[in-house]
Design a protein around this motif. Structure first.
Motif, PDB file in Angstrom:
ATOM      1  N   ASP A 164       0.396  -0.915   0.027  1.00  0.00           N
ATOM      2  CA  ASP A 164      -0.375  -0.343   0.041  1.00  0.00           C
ATOM      3  C   ASP A 164       0.760   1.030   0.068  1.00  0.00           C
ATOM      4  N   VAL A 165       0.184   2.962  -0.441  1.00  0.00           N
ATOM      5  CA  VAL A 165       0.900   3.834  -0.180  1.00  0.00           C
ATOM      6  C   VAL A 165       0.553   4.311   0.797  1.00  0.00           C
ATOM      7  N   CYS A 166       1.187   4.991   1.134  1.00  0.00           N
ATOM      8  CA  CYS A 166       0.729   5.746   2.544  1.00  0.00           C
ATOM      9  C   CYS A 166      -0.449   6.215   2.019  1.00  0.00           C
ATOM     10  N   ARG A 168      -1.019   9.817   1.389  1.00  0.00           N
ATOM     11  CA  ARG A 168      -0.462  11.441   1.838  1.00  0.00           C
ATOM     12  C   ARG A 168      -0.757  12.910   3.023  1.00  0.00           C
ATOM     13  N   CYS A 212       6.929   8.669   3.415  1.00  0.00           N
ATOM     14  CA  CYS A 212       5.509   9.569   3.763  1.00  0.00           C
ATOM     15  C   CYS A 212       5.132  11.065   2.540  1.00  0.00           C
ATOM     16  N   HIS A 216       8.322  10.743  -3.310  1.00  0.00           N
ATOM     17  CA  HIS A 216       7.603  10.038  -3.771  1.00  0.00           C
ATOM     18  C   HIS A 216       8.314   8.948  -4.962  1.00  0.00           C
ATOM     19  N   ASN A 217       7.657   8.176  -6.029  1.00  0.00           N
ATOM     20  CA  ASN A 217       8.553   7.070  -6.527  1.00  0.00           C
ATOM     21  C   ASN A 217       9.440   8.069  -7.460  1.00  0.00           C
TER      22      ASN A 217
END
Length: 317
Positions: A164-166, A168, A212, A216-217
């Motif tokens: 999962d992505v946090c 933000r 987070c 970013h990526n």
């Protein structure tokens, strides 16, 4: 009280002339928000409405970082000063009152610091070499500091370990909560602790849970970052505050136009938890930056470099 925009708005709305002028300014600000380009007549009408407020307390009202209805207050401020944002990067004036340091906070911090350095606190043995660890231990002794720090840490680390992505936005809100509600004496020492080694530097860099809140990526373009900031009342206000209080000047011995380094650090802290959140770039230096790049900026490269330079090569900071 008239210096508070929420109060000033109430006063204005109870006066029919001021009310009409204010409604005009609201439609001007709304058009700007939706990036509609106003024709010449509309621009003149908006500018005249702003001038008509000359004697109203609305024109000189300010907001506080720690007030309850902060977003509402800031919306009023930018409604009244919507013509100022034409310059895009020169927001000119901060919507925030300069807050005087509250002395009773200091005694609170010092009292807890004395507890930490007490001889019976063997669990704090590593503190002497790591000021960031020490500042955290002192924070943990304050109920408010501990609670709000734990809050944002748990929100910002959720999803970091899994696929999962946090979240933000929630992470940013938690960070803003911490920096707005915890006395500055605690927050400044946690964020700006002086480090001699990389272990300490790593802790300092990770204060805001950068995985987070910061990274970013891929790095977005700094102009995109600025655009998303200007669409958000809090971010735009913090940026204006940062520009006002951390304005670098080459001619000045300390490199700073206002010579008020405490106000500059406070303005820097205000940027944390906004779309333009800055952070330390490594464990071994105090250099800070935004998470963005100016590659592929085309003919706007100069403007892009200017945004990045406000943090990367700002002598005030």
């Amino acid at each position: 009280p008239s210096s508070d925009c929420v109060m000033a708005e109430q006063l204005c709305l109870s006066d029919s002339t001021c009310n009409a002028t204010y409604r005009t300014l609201e439609s001007c600000a709304l058009a700007k928000t939706h990036l509609l380009s106003l024709d010449h007549d509309s621009r003149v009408r908006c500018l005249n409405a702003e001038l008509d407020l000359g004697s109203s307390s609305l024109l000189h009202c300010k907001c506080h970082r720690r007030m309850k209805r902060q977003e509402h207050c800031l919306r009023i401020f930018w409604t009244v000063h919507s013509s100022m944002t034409d310059g895009y990067l020169n927001l000119e004036t901060s919507p925030y009152e300069n807050s005087a340091n509250e002395e009773h906070w200091k005694t609170d911090y010092n009292k807890l610091a004395a507890l930490v350095s007490g001889k019976n606190c063997s669990q704090f043995a590593g503190d002497a070499t790591n000021p960031c660890l020490r500042a955290t231990h002192i924070c943990n002794l304050s109920k408010k500091c501990f609670r709000l720090r734990t809050d944002y840490a748990s929100i910002c680390t959720k999803g970091a370990a899994s696929e999962d992505v946090c979240d933000r936005r929630k992470c940013h809100r938690g960070l803003r909560n911490f920096f707005e509600k915890v006395p500055e004496d605690f927050t400044k020492r946690i964020l700006f602790c002086p480090c001699q080694d990389e272990f300490c530097g790593e802790r300092r860099r990770k204060t805001i849970v950068p995985d987070c809140s910061f990274q970013h990526n891929t790095k977005p373009n700094c102009l995109w970052l600025l655009d998303s900031c200007l669409e958000d009342h809090i971010c735009k206000s913090r940026l204006a505050d940062f520009q006002q209080n951390c304005q670098p000047v080459d001619m000045s011995p300390d490199g700073c136009s206002l010579h008020d380094h405490a106000a500059c650090l406070q303005a820097y802290m205000g940027m944390i938890g906004t779309p333009m959140t800055p952070n330390y770039v490594s464990n071994s230096s105090v250099e800070v930056s935004l998470w963005c790049t100016c590659e592929n900026s085309g003919n706007q490269k100069e403007k892009c470099d200017q945004i990045l330079g406000m943090f990367e090569s700002n002598k005030c900071l």
